[in-house]
Write an enzyme that holds these catalytic residues in place. Structure first.
Site, PDB file in Angstrom:
ATOM      1  N   CYS A   2       0.799  -1.329  -0.112  1.00 13.40           N
ATOM      2  CA  CYS A   2      -0.037   0.054  -0.090  1.00 13.40           C
ATOM      3  C   CYS A   2       0.735   1.269  -0.031  1.00 13.40           C
ATOM      4  CB  CYS A   2      -0.834   0.045   1.383  1.00 13.40           C
ATOM      5  SG  CYS A   2      -1.931  -1.456   1.455  1.00 13.40           S
ATOM      6  N   ARG A  27       4.969  -0.067  -6.325  1.00 10.15           N
ATOM      7  CA  ARG A  27       5.019  -0.824  -4.983  1.00 10.15           C
ATOM      8  C   ARG A  27       3.885  -2.094  -5.341  1.00 10.15           C
ATOM      9  NH1 ARG A  27       6.782   1.738  -0.541  1.00 10.15           N
ATOM     10  NH2 ARG A  27       5.253   0.592   0.679  1.00 10.15           N
ATOM     11  N   TRP A  78      -2.991  -2.726  -1.371  1.00 12.44           N
ATOM     12  CA  TRP A  78      -2.913  -4.148  -1.831  1.00 12.44           C
ATOM     13  C   TRP A  78      -3.593  -4.912  -0.626  1.00 12.44           C
ATOM     14  CZ3 TRP A  78       0.262  -8.151   0.243  1.00 12.44           C
ATOM     15  CH2 TRP A  78       0.703  -9.011  -0.588  1.00 12.44           C
ATOM     16  N   ASN A 104      -1.657   2.223   5.967  1.00  9.71           N
ATOM     17  CA  ASN A 104      -0.712   1.337   5.359  1.00  9.71           C
ATOM     18  C   ASN A 104      -0.467   0.379   6.639  1.00  9.71           C
ATOM     19  OD1 ASN A 104      -0.757   2.193   2.954  1.00  9.71           O
ATOM     20  ND2 ASN A 104       1.742   2.698   3.229  1.00  9.71           N
ATOM     21  N   GLY A 105      -0.482  -0.800   6.706  1.00 10.61           N
ATOM     22  CA  GLY A 105      -0.263  -1.803   7.888  1.00 10.61           C
ATOM     23  C   GLY A 105      -1.434  -2.521   8.201  1.00 10.61           C
ATOM     24  N   GLU A 479      18.471 -17.457  -7.276  1.00  5.96           N
ATOM     25  CA  GLU A 479      17.925 -16.058  -7.695  1.00  5.96           C
ATOM     26  C   GLU A 479      17.212 -16.094  -9.251  1.00  5.96           C
ATOM     27  OE1 GLU A 479      16.949 -13.258  -6.678  1.00  5.96           O
ATOM     28  OE2 GLU A 479      17.467 -11.882  -8.703  1.00  5.96           O
ATOM     29  N   LYS A 483      13.727 -14.917 -10.274  1.00  3.83           N
ATOM     30  CA  LYS A 483      13.392 -13.855 -10.992  1.00  3.83           C
ATOM     31  C   LYS A 483      12.545 -14.387 -12.133  1.00  3.83           C
ATOM     32  CE  LYS A 483      14.913 -11.213  -9.553  1.00  3.83           C
ATOM     33  NZ  LYS A 483      14.622 -10.502  -8.260  1.00  3.83           N
ATOM     34  N   GLU A 486       8.917 -14.852 -10.873  1.00  2.00           N
ATOM     35  CA  GLU A 486       8.047 -13.382 -10.677  1.00  2.00           C
ATOM     36  C   GLU A 486       7.822 -12.729 -11.864  1.00  2.00           C
ATOM     37  OE1 GLU A 486      10.076 -11.208  -7.157  1.00  2.00           O
ATOM     38  OE2 GLU A 486      11.889 -12.217  -8.347  1.00  2.00           O
ATOM     39  N   HIS A 502      19.109 -36.712  -6.181  1.00  2.00           N
ATOM     40  CA  HIS A 502      18.179 -36.972  -4.875  1.00  2.00           C
ATOM     41  C   HIS A 502      16.660 -36.447  -5.147  1.00  2.00           C
ATOM     42  CE1 HIS A 502      21.861 -38.106  -2.777  1.00  2.00           C
ATOM     43  NE2 HIS A 502      22.266 -36.792  -2.997  1.00  2.00           N
ATOM     44  N   LYS A 601       6.526  -4.443  -3.921  1.00  2.00           N
ATOM     45  CA  LYS A 601       7.806  -4.017  -4.024  1.00  2.00           C
ATOM     46  C   LYS A 601       8.551  -4.245  -2.538  1.00  2.00           C
ATOM     47  CE  LYS A 601      11.803  -2.193  -5.514  1.00  2.00           C
ATOM     48  NZ  LYS A 601      12.502  -3.319  -5.950  1.00  2.00           N
TER      49      LYS A 601
HETATM   50  C1  G6P Z   1       9.733  -8.288  -2.193  1.00  2.00           C
HETATM   51  C2  G6P Z   1      10.145  -7.781  -3.586  1.00  2.00           C
HETATM   52  C3  G6P Z   1      11.576  -8.787  -3.697  1.00  2.00           C
HETATM   53  C4  G6P Z   1      12.635  -8.441  -2.466  1.00  2.00           C
HETATM   54  C5  G6P Z   1      11.901  -8.761  -1.247  1.00  2.00           C
HETATM   55  C6  G6P Z   1      12.653  -8.055  -0.296  1.00  2.00           C
HETATM   56  O1  G6P Z   1       9.117  -9.338  -2.170  1.00  2.00           O
HETATM   57  O2  G6P Z   1       9.347  -8.228  -4.580  1.00  2.00           O
HETATM   58  O3  G6P Z   1      12.027  -8.362  -4.925  1.00  2.00           O
HETATM   59  O4  G6P Z   1      13.880  -9.020  -2.783  1.00  2.00           O
HETATM   60  O5  G6P Z   1      10.673  -7.899  -1.006  1.00  2.00           O
HETATM   61  O6  G6P Z   1      12.860  -6.955  -0.198  1.00  2.00           O
HETATM   62  P1  G6P Z   1      13.734  -6.024   0.587  1.00  2.00           P
HETATM   63  O7  G6P Z   1      13.396  -4.562   0.547  1.00  2.00           O
HETATM   64  O8  G6P Z   1      13.797  -6.197   2.186  1.00  2.00           O
HETATM   65  O9  G6P Z   1      15.029  -6.223  -0.112  1.00  2.00           O
END
Ligand code: G6P
Length: 606
Positions: A2, A27, A78, A104-105, A479, A483, A486, A502, A601
């Site tokens: 949010c 975000r 959100w 927010n929260g 990673e 990626k 996502e 395994h 985000k």
């Molecule tokens: C969200 C984002 C990711 C990020 C993660 C941790 O899930 O989509 O890309 O790695 O948060 O965020 P931070 O700001 O703590 O690195």
């Protein structure tokens, strides 16, 4: 997650708020809303819409309402409590539509508060936890908005960044914060409030970050916070927050990866001394000499950086390390002592699970250290000391260049600690000089972008992918898979090459390609064996290999080369093609790359 925008000052067209709200789009959100006090009509108008901010703007423009709003509040939501509906979008209001709240929260005790308020005669129209705030303010209001807010905050349990306006006390915008970021952008006879600096930088760079438990009362010409706070200057330019000619923020941010490495190391390398300068650690330098254990905590992509850090720190600084994700660590009973240091890694510095783990460690009196990108973020303020990654604003939801900044910073930290312990001058010099070369080497990798795009075209229609790596590049396999998931919504999993046999090999056939991260390092032979295991079962393989390795072409279906560097630094270079691969696959599939579905985000709720 949010986002909040609020305004009070010279009478302004509320479209300036919509523009600020758009800067929070990155975000991730599912609905948007606005409420504004129109001084001429002495009314608060509001409109809330699911979907994009464009929907909200269209509804506002078609409404024929007077668009002068002073003060006003806006929000992108959100969903956490209640579905994605117009009613559940913010701002929320009381029975008489006199108090409007954006939040927010999460209000944890909302259900019991709601039950009580309903018994008292309040009428609720949404399923959102935030609505209880508006009704509590209505209940407590006796002529002064901040007093009503203060009483309300005593009743609620949970986390909040909130902004409130009222037609009963219209010369005020009241904001409050607990564990959810909020800042005041101080302009000339006007103040903007926002949950993120990106929303205010086109208006002002002078900001005040609210701390937890603070309430600010803002009038058109002044503001009052319970304690004195310094005004700081945001270093990002508005241009930096734009796409810079690229079709997506993500591509721009991947192209900035060499710069992110450069920024992380700039002014910090001491090549002759084989060491590094990290000014942010000066205050705890003596304590760091005593430590005998590190715990690295992060979420998402940042947790993979932590994992690479574990390999670096154990091998070169000789300190036992443990890595955990914030959401697990916060509920563990970790065994710590005065020689333990907890390191928190976060791009945003606002990830709720990481912050909760941080607070837990602080309660246990553990020395805390932050590796953070956003200056002045909660993590940066609450850790005992830290190092900024200086990656610049990262707008695309999925983290890319900030990850590179985190890896480079962890390499610096390894040298910093290693040189205090047993690392020899010659080794320190070697790592530092290799680090200095990395930005140029990463630029070289970016030159393969069009080749990687062709490989992405070839593989875009497969539905499942393995990513494999070993040692330093096992976290990079994780990673690469994350990626791709996502951005493209394809199924991808990262595993250690040695784990294939395994269970995982059972899935390999001609329809299940593998991306193997296989630089010429100490586990090269082992990786080659793993690739052979896959080829023996007709699995297509894309290999990330070191330049000059011609033999790998006999085995691989496709090869992407990265330049040679120290083994501990290979993750930095190997990540670049994986980010490009995920980007191009998603672009070819027509995905919403900068704002993937269901993701946010900065995840500021648990
Ligand atoms: C969200 C984002 C990711 C990020 C993660 C941790 O899930 O989509 O890309 O790695 O948060 O965020 P931070 O700001 O703590 O690195």
């Amino acid at each position: 997650m949010c986002g909040i925008v609020g305004y009070i000052g010279k009478n302004k067209d509320i479209r300036i708020g919509l523009e600020a709200l758009r800067r929070l789009e990155y975000r991730g959100y599912d609905s948007a809303g606005a409420a504004w006090y129109n001084p001429e009509k002495r009314e608060i108008f509001y409109i809330k819409k699911t979907g994009r901010i464009d929907n909200l703007e269209k509804a506002i423009l078609e409404s024929n309402l007077n668009l002068i709003g002073n003060p006003f509040v806006m929000h992108v939501r959100w969903a956490t409590h209640g579905g994605v509906t117009d009613y559940n979008a913010h701002p929320h209001f009381d029975c008489q539509k006199e108090f409007f709240v954006v939040h927010n929260g999460i209000i944890e005790n909302w259900a019991e508060l709601k039950e009580k308020l309903v018994k008292e005669g309040h009428k609720f129209i949404s399923e959102c936890d935030t609505e209880v705030i508006a009704h509590l303010i209505e209940k407590y209001f006796q002529g002064n908005l901040e007093e009503a807010v203060r009483k309300t905050l005593k009743e609620i349990r949970g986390t909040y960044g909130m902004a409130i306006i009222s037609k009963k006390d219209p010369q005020k915008l009241v904001v409050a914060r607990l564990s959810s970021p909020l800042l005041l952008g101080i302009g000339q006879d006007e103040t903007l409030v926002a949950s993120d600096p990106s929303a205010v930088i086109t208006h002002t760079r002078q900001v005040i970050n609210l701390d937890d438990n603070e309430i600010a009362v803002i009038t058109p010409t002044n503001f009052h916070i319970l304690k004195e706070k310094p005004i700081i200057t945001i270093e990002w330019t508005p241009e930096e927050a734009q796409k810079g000619g690229y079709p997506h923020f993500m591509l721009k941010e991947i192209m900035e990866e060499p710069e992110a490495i450069e920024n992380a190391i700039r002014g910090r390398l001491m090549i002759e001394e084989g060491s590094v300068k990290l000014g942010g650690l000066d205050v705890i330098a003596e304590k760091l000499r005593e430590i005998n254990r590190l715990i690295l905590i992060a979420c998402g992509t940042a947790s993979y950086a932590a994992k690479v850090g574990e390999y670096m720190l154990e091998e070169y600084a000789g300190i036992p390390c443990e890595v955990d994700i914030g959401s697990e660590f916060r509920y563990r009973k970790p065994i710590v002592d005065e020689k333990t240091v907890a390191i928190f890694i976060s791009q945003s510095g606002e990830t709720a699970d990481t912050l909760a783990a941080l607070r837990e460690m602080k309660k246990k009196k553990v020395l805390t250290l932050g590796i953070t990108n956003v200056v002045g973020s909660t993590q940066a303020r609450e850790t005992d000391a830290g190092v900024y990654t200086r990656s610049g604003p990262e707008i695309a939801v999925a983290s890319t260049k900030a990850f590179l900044g985190q890896l480079a910073t962890l390499a610096l930290f390894t040298v910093y600690l290693g040189r205090q312990k047993e690392m020899a001058l010659v080794m320190g010099k070697r790592i530092v000089s290799e680090l200095a070369k990395l930005p140029e080497l990463a630029k070289g990798v970016l030159k393969s972008a069009s080749e990687i795009e062709k490989i992405a075209e070839k593989y875009k229609d497969f539905k499942n992918f393995w990513f494999i790596g070993r040692k330093y590049n096992l976290p990079i396999a994780l990673e690469g898979a994350l990626k791709l998931k996502e951005l493209s919504y394809l199924h991808a999993e990262g595993i250690g090459g040695g784990e294939l046999k395994h269970g995982h090999l059972a899935l390999i056939d001609e329809n299940f390609p593998t991306v193997a991260i296989c630089p010429s390092d100490s586990v090269y032979e082992k990786m080659v064996s793993n690739i052979q295991e896959i080829k023996a079962r007709n699995g297509p393989v894309i290999v990330i290999a070191t330049e000059g390795n011609e033999e790998i072409k006999d085995l691989a279906d496709d090869v992407i080369y990265i330049p040679k560097t120290l083994e501990m630094l290979t993750p930095i270079l190997a990540t670049v093609p994986l980010h490009l691969f995920a980007y191009y696959v998603a672009a070819k599939l027509g995905c919403d790359i900068d704002k993937p579905r269901n993701l946010a985000k900065s995840v500021t709720v648990e």
